[in-house]
Design a protein around this motif. Structure first.
Motif, short mmCIF file in Angstrom:
data_model
loop_
_atom_site.label_atom_id
_atom_site.label_comp_id
_atom_site.label_asym_id
_atom_site.label_seq_id
_atom_site.Cartn_x
_atom_site.Cartn_y
_atom_site.Cartn_z
N CYS A 98 8.49 12.24 -49.99
CA CYS A 98 9.18 12.95 -51.06
C CYS A 98 10.66 12.88 -50.75
CB CYS A 98 8.70 14.40 -51.15
SG CYS A 98 9.38 15.31 -52.55
N PHE A 99 11.41 12.21 -51.62
CA PHE A 99 12.86 12.07 -51.43
C PHE A 99 13.55 12.95 -52.46
CE2 PHE A 99 11.30 7.66 -50.26
CZ PHE A 99 11.24 7.95 -48.90
N GLY A 100 14.06 14.08 -52.02
CA GLY A 100 14.68 15.02 -52.95
C GLY A 100 13.79 16.23 -53.18
N PRO A 101 14.21 17.15 -54.05
CA PRO A 101 13.47 18.40 -54.27
C PRO A 101 12.06 18.14 -54.79
CG PRO A 101 15.65 18.50 -55.27
CD PRO A 101 15.44 17.08 -54.86
N MET A 102 11.12 18.98 -54.38
CA MET A 102 9.77 18.92 -54.93
C MET A 102 9.77 19.41 -56.37
SD MET A 102 7.11 20.00 -51.90
CE MET A 102 8.08 21.07 -50.85
N LYS A 103 8.74 19.05 -57.09
CA LYS A 103 8.58 19.49 -58.48
C LYS A 103 8.11 20.94 -58.54
CE LYS A 103 7.34 15.09 -60.66
NZ LYS A 103 6.24 14.36 -61.34
N GLY A 200 5.23 16.25 -56.69
CA GLY A 200 6.19 15.14 -56.75
C GLY A 200 6.18 14.19 -55.58
N TRP A 201 5.26 14.39 -54.63
CA TRP A 201 5.15 13.45 -53.51
C TRP A 201 4.53 12.14 -54.00
CZ3 TRP A 201 5.91 14.51 -48.05
CH2 TRP A 201 6.44 15.78 -47.79
N LYS A 202 4.92 11.05 -53.37
CA LYS A 202 4.40 9.72 -53.72
C LYS A 202 3.65 9.12 -52.53
CE LYS A 202 6.70 9.76 -57.66
NZ LYS A 202 5.99 9.94 -58.96
N LEU A 203 2.67 8.29 -52.85
CA LEU A 203 1.97 7.55 -51.80
C LEU A 203 2.90 6.51 -51.23
CD1 LEU A 203 -0.58 6.86 -50.20
CD2 LEU A 203 -1.26 5.37 -52.09
N TYR A 204 3.11 6.55 -49.92
CA TYR A 204 3.98 5.61 -49.24
C TYR A 204 3.18 4.46 -48.64
CZ TYR A 204 8.08 4.17 -46.51
OH TYR A 204 9.14 3.47 -46.00
N SER A 205 2.03 4.81 -48.04
CA SER A 205 1.18 3.78 -47.44
C SER A 205 -0.20 4.37 -47.18
CB SER A 205 1.78 3.31 -46.11
OG SER A 205 0.86 2.50 -45.40
N PRO A 206 -1.26 3.57 -47.33
CA PRO A 206 -2.56 4.02 -46.82
C PRO A 206 -2.47 4.16 -45.30
CG PRO A 206 -2.68 1.72 -47.47
CD PRO A 206 -1.34 2.21 -47.92
N TYR A 207 -3.30 5.03 -44.74
CA TYR A 207 -3.25 5.32 -43.31
C TYR A 207 -4.68 5.41 -42.81
CZ TYR A 207 -1.81 7.82 -39.01
OH TYR A 207 -1.59 8.20 -37.70
N THR A 208 -5.07 4.46 -41.99
CA THR A 208 -6.46 4.35 -41.57
C THR A 208 -6.61 4.67 -40.09
OG1 THR A 208 -6.93 2.70 -43.27
CG2 THR A 208 -8.43 2.78 -41.37
N SER A 209 -7.63 5.47 -39.78
CA SER A 209 -7.96 5.85 -38.40
C SER A 209 -9.34 5.32 -38.04
CB SER A 209 -7.96 7.37 -38.24
OG SER A 209 -6.71 7.92 -38.58
N ILE A 210 -9.46 4.81 -36.81
CA ILE A 210 -10.75 4.34 -36.33
C ILE A 210 -11.01 4.92 -34.94
CG2 ILE A 210 -10.67 2.22 -37.70
CD1 ILE A 210 -9.92 0.68 -35.14
#
Length: 215
Positions: A98-103, A200-210
């Motif tokens: 989230c870059f800037g104020p939240m919604k 207002g946050w956006k998906l930046y990258s999938p994040y996988t754990s194994i």
């Protein structure tokens, strides 16, 4: 927005914030990724990579010990194709920004609850307490290297659907804003992702754990 090239610098900042939040040793560089000694029975160590590298793949071949996690900013589909069958892919994670104020307009804490704060290292903990004294919701924010890392945003089951998590996020954001920091990151679960997107946050990258689970 989904980035194809998550930088090592960003992963290091986020992981440093995550470690400070949980009172763990700071991450150290491990080849093309990072390593954190977690020290828990079911999470001894975690290795984190910004992308699937040769080092990530080699680790997945070399490690046979249970409860050592490999984590990477990539989809589970990409990861599954390149790791041995002994690894179990965990529920999906989502690195969000989230870059800037939240919604959403400012909201008030609903009646019957109050707010408490705790601070340690670079971490601010917000706790929402119910009338009976039990902890209803909690969350942490860590300010590190010009980035705000949000962590462990949790609302207990019987206190949900009262706007507590939204209020908590609002209060945590004030801590970052007071220091002039507007670049925020977190890793969300499937359940938490919808809340953050609504703010207002956006998906930046999938994040996988194994992990190789214990017997």
């Amino acid at each position: 927005m989904i980035t194809d090239n998550v930088s090592n610098d960003l992963v290091e900042k986020w992981l440093k914030g995550w470690s400070l939040s949980r009172k763990l040793p700071l991450p150290v560089k491990y080849k093309s990724g990072f390593k954190v000694e977690v020290g828990e029975e079911q999470q001894k160590t975690r290795y984190v990579f910004s992308t699937i590298t040769h080092d990530f793949i080699e680790l997945s071949k070399q490690i046979n010990e249970p409860w050592i996690y490999l984590k990477v900013c990539a989809s589970s589909h990409e990861v599954r194709k390149q790791i041995p069958e002994k690894w179990i892919i965990q529920p999906p994670g989502y690195m969000m920004c989230c870059f800037g104020p939240m919604k959403n307009p400012e909201i008030n804490l609903c009646e019957g609850y109050w707010l408490e704060y705790e601070k340690y290292h670079s971490t601010t903990v917000c706790k929402i307490i119910a009338e009976n004294g039990e902890q209803a919701s909690t969350g942490r924010i860590v300010l590190v290297d010009g980035v705000a890392v949000y962590d462990r945003i949790i609302t207990e089951e019987k206190h949900r659907r009262k706007g507590l998590a939204s209020f908590l996020m609002q209060e945590l954001e004030k801590t970052a804003s007071a220091q002039g920091i507007s670049n925020s990151f977190l890793v969300a679960t499937e359940q938490g992702k919808a809340l953050y997107e609504s703010k207002g946050w956006k998906l930046y990258s999938p994040y996988t754990s194994i992990v190789i689970p214990g017997i």
